[in-house]
Every structure is written in structure tokens, then in C-alpha cells.
Motif scaffolding. Sequence first.
Motif, PDB file in Angstrom:
ATOM      1  N   LEU A  97       0.836  -1.204   0.000  1.00 37.39           N
ATOM      2  CA  LEU A  97       0.000   0.000   0.000  1.00 37.39           C
ATOM      3  C   LEU A  97       0.870   1.253   0.000  1.00 37.39           C
ATOM      4  O   LEU A  97       0.616   2.221  -0.733  1.00 37.39           O
ATOM      5  CB  LEU A  97      -0.929   0.007   1.217  1.00 37.39           C
ATOM      6  N   ALA A  98       1.927   1.233   0.839  1.00 38.19           N
ATOM      7  CA  ALA A  98       2.812   2.389   0.904  1.00 38.19           C
ATOM      8  C   ALA A  98       3.488   2.616  -0.439  1.00 38.19           C
ATOM      9  O   ALA A  98       3.670   3.758  -0.878  1.00 38.19           O
ATOM     10  CB  ALA A  98       3.864   2.197   2.000  1.00 38.19           C
ATOM     11  N   THR A 157       5.983  10.093  -9.559  1.00 37.13           N
ATOM     12  CA  THR A 157       5.428  10.879 -10.666  1.00 37.13           C
ATOM     13  C   THR A 157       5.970  12.299 -10.643  1.00 37.13           C
ATOM     14  O   THR A 157       6.432  12.827 -11.665  1.00 37.13           O
ATOM     15  CB  THR A 157       3.888  10.922 -10.573  1.00 37.13           C
ATOM     16  N   SER A 167       2.222   2.032  -3.371  1.00 36.84           N
ATOM     17  CA  SER A 167       1.269   2.713  -4.247  1.00 36.84           C
ATOM     18  C   SER A 167       1.280   4.221  -3.992  1.00 36.84           C
ATOM     19  O   SER A 167       1.185   5.030  -4.910  1.00 36.84           O
ATOM     20  CB  SER A 167      -0.148   2.178  -4.022  1.00 36.84           C
ATOM     21  N   GLY A 168       1.373   4.573  -2.711  1.00 32.94           N
ATOM     22  CA  GLY A 168       1.452   5.994  -2.377  1.00 32.94           C
ATOM     23  C   GLY A 168       2.725   6.612  -2.928  1.00 32.94           C
ATOM     24  O   GLY A 168       2.721   7.754  -3.393  1.00 32.94           O
ATOM     25  N   LEU A 169       3.809   5.809  -2.875  1.00 34.21           N
ATOM     26  CA  LEU A 169       5.098   6.311  -3.370  1.00 34.21           C
ATOM     27  C   LEU A 169       5.066   6.625  -4.863  1.00 34.21           C
ATOM     28  O   LEU A 169       5.816   7.471  -5.341  1.00 34.21           O
ATOM     29  CB  LEU A 169       6.194   5.285  -3.101  1.00 34.21           C
ATOM     30  N   ILE A 170       4.198   5.921  -5.612  1.00 34.70           N
ATOM     31  CA  ILE A 170       4.099   6.165  -7.060  1.00 34.70           C
ATOM     32  C   ILE A 170       3.830   7.647  -7.332  1.00 34.70           C
ATOM     33  O   ILE A 170       4.366   8.225  -8.272  1.00 34.70           O
ATOM     34  CB  ILE A 170       2.947   5.328  -7.662  1.00 34.70           C
ATOM     35  N   THR A 171       3.005   8.261  -6.472  1.00 32.03           N
ATOM     36  CA  THR A 171       2.690   9.674  -6.714  1.00 32.03           C
ATOM     37  C   THR A 171       3.943  10.537  -6.556  1.00 32.03           C
ATOM     38  O   THR A 171       4.125  11.511  -7.280  1.00 32.03           O
ATOM     39  CB  THR A 171       1.606  10.177  -5.746  1.00 32.03           C
ATOM     40  N   ILE A 172       4.789  10.153  -5.593  1.00 37.48           N
ATOM     41  CA  ILE A 172       6.043  10.907  -5.433  1.00 37.48           C
ATOM     42  C   ILE A 172       6.955  10.677  -6.631  1.00 37.48           C
ATOM     43  O   ILE A 172       7.579  11.607  -7.151  1.00 37.48           O
ATOM     44  CB  ILE A 172       6.744  10.517  -4.121  1.00 37.48           C
TER      45      ILE A 172
END
Lengths: 292, 285
Positions: free
Chosen positions: A13-14, A23, A16-21
Motif C-alpha cells: 500500500l505504501a 510521478t 502505491s502511495g510512493l508512485i505519486t512521489i
Amino acid sequence: MKNTGEKIIEGALAFSGLITILTTLGIIWVLVSESFSFFQVVSVTDFLTDTEWTPLFTQKHYGILPLLTGTFLTTAIAILTAMPIGIAIAVYLSEYAPKNFRKSLKPALEVLAAVPTVVYGFFALTVVTPFLQNIIPDLGSFNALSAGLVMGIMIIPMISSLSEDALHALPKSLREASYGMGATRFQTAFKVAVPAASSGIIVSIILAVARAIGETMIVAIAAGQQPILTLDPRDAVETITAYIVQVSLGDVPHGSLAYKTIFAAGITLFIFTFVLNNISFWIKKKYQEKYD
Amino acid sequence: MTKLNQNRIIDSAFKYFGIFCTFFGLIVLAIFIFNILAEGLQRIDWDFLTNLPSRRPAKAGILTAWTGTAWILGLTAIISIPLGVAAGVYLEEYGKKNRLASIIEINIANLAGVPSIIYGLLGLEIFVRTLNFGGSLLAGAFTLALLILPIIIVATREALKAVPKSLREASFGMGATKWQTIWYQTLPAASGGILTGIILALSRAVGETAPLIVIGALAYVPFVATNPMDEFTVLPMQIFNWVSRPQHGFVVNAAAAIIILLLITFIMNGIAIYLRNKWQKKVNW
């Protein structure tokens, strides 16, 4: 055993959140690396002060100013259209309208923002421009005016919705005090409520400006593709975004200087929207919960 | 006394001005839709939906465009939904106080404000060049998935926030682990709100043109895409291409294609609003 499974899930899950960073980092890396090699050929001074932008011609000039004035012009027209209408809607819905009316109209206005921008571009080119040509005879078939006006209609809900939220969040006592002094709704709205909610309203306008600067299809279709240094709304102009579209549609070889210009234009655009977004962020943080 | 009257007049005048402004945008939109229907409706028939693109406006159809849009919609959904929901769950249920979560949160607010064409530049360098997807459906879907990720994450968080604490506590009380609680209790309870956000985000992706132009989606594709590595076009691209042509026949085609595109976006938005209302009624725990 159960615990490791839980840890693995939390890790996924974390990630997935990192993907935004990633990006964000990706955007910055792409823009910086490509424009870095652009600025090794073209000096920053030329880029910022040359008044001609002709990277696709034989006589090459790399001055971003014409694209900036084009962007500025269409954005200014859009904001001048959307700001008075958007704020009037916000004041009407929060201070005048019956509660049910407000509840059903807010989502209805959002429809304006849901229409794809390419559709607005078609509207500007085939309906608004011919209509305006009846009034302004020397209006070109591509012009900043109708692109800006239509863009303004598109961003009305952005300003009205966020401003209405800000007005709605004000404590009731503020208005009651004003009414108690014998003020009308109009006086209460514009002398008490709007000043009290000004930070929220300003945030809505800044975000609308950022949106207008980055808007692409309306200006690419209706404003033209001529990078001319002008502030005359009747002229065809080219915005930063429309230029990126123009190059992308053409056959510019990868790695050439002309190819790199879209990243130099892109980083200019990114800096503007980034700064505007952070100003709005800062205002929101600073003036939040003033009344709590 | 006159001053008082004047104030009253201004007060009620603004009321009508406010009503006018409120309906102004909607009236303009209505005029526009009427215009488009008048221009394009007679062009829509079975051939228009099943013909390949053509140089002759009367023979050109939108088969490649709408199949491309369907492909993009499906692939973007597959990529963005798991990532977006997972990130939303992490931020809302796990990362309440840690540093990583707060950085991600500020970052998402910033990403939501990045113009869509910038995502196109990112997709061009990362997916088209570095990962070598070329101007394929896959490159387009990945680019659009990154674009709508912030919308899905924010919607997921809002929906999870609305689920009452008691539900989670009851589950923990029965001995469920954190993930079991999320998977069997919290997520199902929040599913209506999450679904609304997902549909709105996907409807945004369907209408996007600029990033796809930048990654090299084509205006003229003479075949229907059969796998994710195929080159493609989508409805907004086709409309943009037709709008830029001088012959009137193509303007009629563009109007007809716009009717189809608006139909798709309005249906998606309608479903989203319906779900939101239904879910909001249920969620008053």
C-alpha cells in the motif's frame, strides 16, 4: 506469520502511495534534463528577452515572450469573464438562494467542468468566433478573445464552487450581527461576508488562473498558432500549451533542438502553475480556521 | 429614506443578477448543445459508427476512435484503480501520523494542479522513449492513469473518512487484524464513495486530448486496435483532427463525434452522481 502478511500488505500500500512521489520526481527530472540540454545551446537571456519565437523556421529565434503574452492574454480574458460571474454565483447561492436551490444547482454547475475541453474548443471556433465577428468585424478567425471567453465559461464552476464553500463556512453570527444593524442582504454579503471569506475566494481565483494557464485544447483550436508579441485580443496568438501541441503534431526528430523546445516551454509552464498552486496552499494554511 | 429605498433596490437587483449569472453558463452550454445537435445529429448512423477514417468526410467514420476510447478506458481503469485505492487506503488507514504520509499528501495536492499537457511530456519521455512502448495504447493508458491517480486517491480517502470508527472497533474487537478489518469491513462500507470517484476520474480520462497528442497518438489510424501495443486514436483526437480541417463536411463529422463523446461523459457523470446520492443516503450511520 499473520504479522508478516500484514507487513507485506502495508508495504504494498505504501508503495502505491510512493508512485505519486515518483510521478512528481519523474516530471521534474524529465523537464529539467531535457531543458538543461536546450539551455546549453540557447542562453537563458535569449530565452527570456528575445521577442521572437521561431524554432521551426530557418531563421531560428528562441524567445519565450510571445508565448508568454499569448498565455497571459487568454488567461486574463478567461479570468475577467469567470471572476465576476463566479463570485456573483457564490454570493447568490450562499446569501440569497433557498437551501434546496443551492443543493441542486451546485452539482448542475459542475457539468460545465465535466465537458471535455476539445468540445469547448470546437464551440469557440465554430460558434463564438462567428458570433463575435458580427460585432467586431476585424476579428480574425483565430483569436485570443473567443478562446479566452470560452475558457472563462469552463472555469466558472471552479471559482463559484470554492468561493461558495468559503462563504458557507463563515459563522452565522457574523451575518446576524450585520442584519441586526439593519444591513440588507447585499450589504451583508459584500461588506461582511465577502471580506471575511476573502482568503478562500482568492484561493479559488489563483487556482482558476493556474487552470487557465495550463489549458490546452481550447487555445490550440481557437486561438491560433502564431507566436506574435501582442496584447490585442482580436489577434491570433499562440500559448505555451498550444506550441507544445503544434510541435507534437509535426515531424520533429527526437533529440533535435526543436524537440527540446517543448520541454523548455513545458518547464516554464510547470514553474508558473507550481508557484500558483503553492501560493494558494500557503494562503489556505495560513488563514484556515480563523473563526474556530 | 431615499437611501433606504436605494439599498432595497440594489439588494433585490443583485438577486436577479445572481440568478442570471447562475444560469448564464448553463444557458451557454444549452445553446452549444442545441447547435451541435442541429449540426451533427443527422450525420449519426450505423455507417458513421462502423466506418474507418477517410479523406472524404461523407465516408469517414469513428470506428477506430471509439474502439480506441474503449481500450484506453479499460486499460487506464486496470492500471489506476488498484494503485489509487491502495494509496488512498494507506494514507487514510495506515499513515495518519508518519512523515512519508504527510509528504505524499502535499505532493498529491500539487500533482492535482499540474496541467495535463505536462503529464504528456512525462509520458513521452518515460513510457514512449525509455520503456519503449512507442505511441501505443499502453503508453497512453499509463500516462492517463498517472493523471487521474490523484483524483482516485482523494476520493478513496474521503469515502474512508466517512466510515464510522465504531465499525472498525467492532471488527478489531472480534479479533480481526488491521488488514482484515479494512478488506472485510471498511472498504465495502466505503465502496459507494470510492466507485463515484473512480467513475468521475475515468470520465476525465475519456475526455483528455492534450497528453495523448504529446505522447504521439495519431489522428489517422486505419485499423482497429487489437492489442495494447497497437497505435491508436481516441474520440477527442478524432474531433480535434476534424475541427482543424477546412472542409465543412469534417466540421459536421466533428459535431457528430462530439455528440457521441458528450453522451459517454454525461452518462458516466450521471452514474457517478446517482451513486453518490444513493451512497450519501445510506451513509448516515
